[in-house]
Design a protein around this motif. Structure first.
Motif, short mmCIF file in Angstrom:
data_model
loop_
_atom_site.label_atom_id
_atom_site.label_comp_id
_atom_site.label_asym_id
_atom_site.label_seq_id
_atom_site.Cartn_x
_atom_site.Cartn_y
_atom_site.Cartn_z
N LEU A 252 29.81 38.55 31.04
CA LEU A 252 29.34 39.53 30.70
C LEU A 252 28.11 39.46 29.39
N PHE A 253 29.08 39.02 28.70
CA PHE A 253 29.32 39.10 27.14
C PHE A 253 29.10 37.82 26.90
N ASP A 254 29.30 37.41 27.51
CA ASP A 254 29.43 35.62 27.80
C ASP A 254 28.01 35.15 28.40
N LYS A 255 27.97 35.21 29.71
CA LYS A 255 26.49 34.74 29.94
C LYS A 255 25.00 35.73 29.73
N ASP B 205 15.28 34.09 32.99
CA ASP B 205 15.29 33.76 34.59
C ASP B 205 16.46 33.41 34.81
N ASP B 206 17.24 31.71 34.61
CA ASP B 206 17.91 31.43 34.80
C ASP B 206 19.52 32.08 35.06
N ILE B 207 19.43 33.57 34.82
CA ILE B 207 21.07 34.27 34.48
C ILE B 207 21.31 34.37 35.69
N GLN B 208 21.58 33.77 36.49
CA GLN B 208 22.41 35.18 37.78
C GLN B 208 23.49 35.86 37.69
N LEU B 209 22.69 37.32 37.98
CA LEU B 209 24.46 38.23 37.56
C LEU B 209 24.44 38.33 39.42
N LYS B 210 25.93 38.84 39.57
CA LYS B 210 26.12 39.41 40.87
C LYS B 210 26.60 40.82 41.23
N ASP B 211 25.66 41.42 42.64
CA ASP B 211 25.49 42.50 42.87
C ASP B 211 26.49 43.41 41.84
N ARG B 212 28.12 42.86 41.83
CA ARG B 212 29.31 43.89 41.29
C ARG B 212 29.04 43.55 39.46
N GLU B 213 28.77 42.62 39.32
CA GLU B 213 28.28 42.35 37.65
C GLU B 213 26.79 43.11 37.07
N VAL B 214 25.94 43.29 38.20
CA VAL B 214 24.87 44.58 37.70
C VAL B 214 25.25 46.03 38.32
N GLU B 215 26.50 45.95 38.84
CA GLU B 215 26.67 47.26 39.15
C GLU B 215 27.57 48.40 38.24
N PHE B 216 27.95 47.53 36.95
CA PHE B 216 28.97 47.27 36.10
C PHE B 216 28.08 47.60 34.67
N LEU B 217 27.26 46.29 34.62
CA LEU B 217 25.90 46.47 34.06
C LEU B 217 25.72 47.51 33.74
N LYS B 218 25.07 48.51 34.86
CA LYS B 218 23.91 50.20 35.04
C LYS B 218 25.37 50.64 34.45
N LEU B 219 26.15 50.70 35.12
CA LEU B 219 27.64 52.06 34.48
C LEU B 219 27.68 51.58 32.55
N ALA B 220 27.83 51.00 32.22
CA ALA B 220 27.93 51.05 31.02
C ALA B 220 26.38 51.08 29.79
N CYS B 221 25.92 50.89 31.24
CA CYS B 221 24.30 51.68 29.51
C CYS B 221 24.24 53.45 30.33
N THR B 222 25.05 53.74 31.05
CA THR B 222 25.94 55.63 31.11
C THR B 222 26.82 55.40 29.27
N GLU B 223 27.03 56.43 29.28
CA GLU B 223 28.50 57.23 28.24
C GLU B 223 29.09 56.86 28.85
#
Length: 214
Positions: free
Chosen positions: A190-193, A148-166
């Protein structure tokens, strides 16, 4: 004492028979049925009045493989708790199965004690992911407070969602209009966070925190 039922979907008969003997030795589990591919599995499920507690699903099978079968389960029987049990340890396959709702992913050389724990965890907790597959799995739901304390920036969330694709990291860079080097930076940040060490770890975080739909 209630015995939990396990369905085995695997085209290697000798392995399946050995698996059945192992499961029976656990005492509180029994094999409900064994089938050799996804098509036979669907027929068995549709003919039965009760569903197995856990499905052990191989990936590489003739006629209807594990990924196709998992897609059918997601669409028609999402309440089924399915564990992939395979020799295929490719990142792409693991991510596909997690996205389709698999509750665990085990390699066939797993130790019997870990195998039993995996089945128990899926029944009692709803999921099991081995360290070997995830490299550094988010420890458990107990880490929720820290997450809950992890704060992700909008672009990090965008990257994370794309990383979940093929998509490859190079394709992600193109879609985000960024250089591959910048994408590498997002990945390492993100690996670090999130305290993970693989793309699979990113997918698991996204699934647990409902950043993607499965």
């Amino acid at each position: 004492m209630k015995k939990y039922t396990i369905a085995v979907v695997d085209d290697h008969r000798l392995f399946a028979q050995s698996l059945e003997a192992l499961i029976s030795s656990f005492g509180d589990y029994e094999v409900a049925f064994y089938v050799a591919n996804g098509k036979e599995f669907i027929a068995a499920v549709e003919e039965s009045s009760t569903l197995p507690d856990v499905v052990l699903l191989d990936i590489n099978m003739p006629i209807m493989n594990g990924i196709e079968t998992m897609a059918w389960i997601k669409e028609n029987k999402p309440e089924l708790k399915t564990i992939a049990l395979s020799m295929d340890d490719s990142e792409e396959t693991i991510i596909k199965m997690l996205r389709l709702g698999a509750k665990g992913y085990l390699l066939k050389d797993i130790h019997p004690d870990v195998f039993r724990k995996a089945i128990t965890d899926v029944i009692e907790k709803g999921f099991y992911y081995s360290d070997r597959i995830t490299n550094a799995l988010l420890d458990s739901i107990d880490k929720k407070e820290k997450e809950d304390d992890i704060q992700l920036k909008d672009r990090e969330v965008e990257f994370l969602k794309l990383a979940c694709t093929e998509k490859t990291y190079k394709e992600i860079a193109g879609e985000m209009f960024l250089s591959p080097k910048t994408i590498d930076g997002y990945r390492e940040t993100l690996f670090d966070k999130l305290e993970v060490k693989s793309r699979i770890g990113l997918v698991l975080y996204a699934i647990k925190n409902k950043l993607i739909e499965i």
